[in-house]
Design an enzyme around this catalytic site. Structure first.
Site, short mmCIF file in Angstrom:
data_model
loop_
_atom_site.label_atom_id
_atom_site.label_comp_id
_atom_site.label_asym_id
_atom_site.label_seq_id
_atom_site.Cartn_x
_atom_site.Cartn_y
_atom_site.Cartn_z
N PRO A 2 0.83 -1.21 0.00
CG PRO A 2 -0.83 -1.60 1.57
CD PRO A 2 0.49 -2.12 1.09
CD GLU A 3 2.76 2.87 -4.45
OE1 GLU A 3 2.81 4.02 -4.90
OE2 GLU A 3 2.97 1.85 -5.15
#
Length: 267
Positions: A2-3
């Site tokens: 996840p960014e």
């Protein structure tokens, strides 16, 4: 992994569901990359009221009324599941920690690959960040990150520009997906030495990063394989990706440098 848009989406969902509630008990259920023992987690969280859920880079800070809290990192495959009662698993698997709320709901942190982190964060952080988070680079959606900053940061740096914007000490939250998309939109090859970019190129890239991140946040992030939001839904930005799916298709067969061309001619 996840960014920034995915973590921000999770933050918003957690904030909407948890702020103002209190924790009745907590337990650790499995070893994480950096975790906390069950007794220690329970002692720290029991009878604490959640007043905020904040994001710094790819980290979440669950802030308690006393000013301290928990630092949480989703790792590569971490996600949260919120159930109405302890008997409802909501399909949660690979549970690594759980918090029982005083209203009867149960928050579970699940992580199949165990790269996530749950860290106790003693202190008072109403108006400042813990030292470990404050030391990271600027937020890409803040006023600190702009063309002038990126140009200055790239001087004397021979590393590829993609590596520079993915370095969390330089700018936070930009991982492989959004670095690829931003570089494509800016018309800059990812392997270009950072020091070779001129001010105009840095301006294009800084604007592209900010635009891509804002669009992804509005869409609830990107789901390639594992990411899911608190209610189990997937991020909607995947359908808007212009170049990352191409990279995934050809990466097993071609070296990265051989398909720079797909980044240099945006439609």
């Amino acid at each position: 992994m996840p960014e920034l848009p995915e973590v921000e989406t999770v933050r918003r969902h957690l904030a909407g569901a948890l702020i103002g509630t209190s924790i009745a008990s907590a337990e650790s259920c499995g070893k994480l990359r950096r975790g906390t023992g069950s007794d220690e987690l329970d002692a720290f969280c029991r009878q604490r009221r959640i007043i905020a859920v904040r994001r710094r880079a790819k980290y979440l800070l669950m802030l308690f009324a006393e000013g301290d809290g928990l630092i949480i990192h989703l790792g590569m495959t971490g996600y949260f599941v919120l159930a109405a009662n302890p008997d409802d698993s909501c399909g949660a698997k690979h549970v690594r920690a759980r918090w029982v709320l005083t209203d009867g709901r149960v928050l579970r942190f699940c992580d199949p690959r165990r790269f996530g982190q749950i860290r106790l964060c003693p202190g008072r952080y109403f108006r400042r960040w813990p030292a470990a988070l404050a030391a990271l680079g600027p937020e890409p959606l803040s006023s600190q990150f702009n063309a002038a900053w990126l140009f200055a940061a790239s001087r004397g740096r021979r590393c590829p520009i993609k590596a520079l914007i993915m370095d969390q000490q330089q700018v936070v939250g930009v991982g492989n997906i959004y670095a690829s998309e931003a570089l494509f939109r800016a018309g800059i090859a990812p392997q270009s030495p950072a020091q070779n970019l001129d001010e105009e190129q840095c301006g294009r890239l800084a604007r592209a990063i900010r635009k891509v991140l804002r669009e992804a946040i509005a869409a609830g992030g990107t789901t390639i394989s594992d990411f899911r939001t608190l209610d189990g839904s997937e991020g909607g930005f995947a359908v808007k990706l212009r170049v990352y799916p191409i990279f995934l298709t050809f990466a097993p067969f071609l070296r990265l440098g051989r398909h720079n061309k797909i980044f240099t001619s945006p439609p």
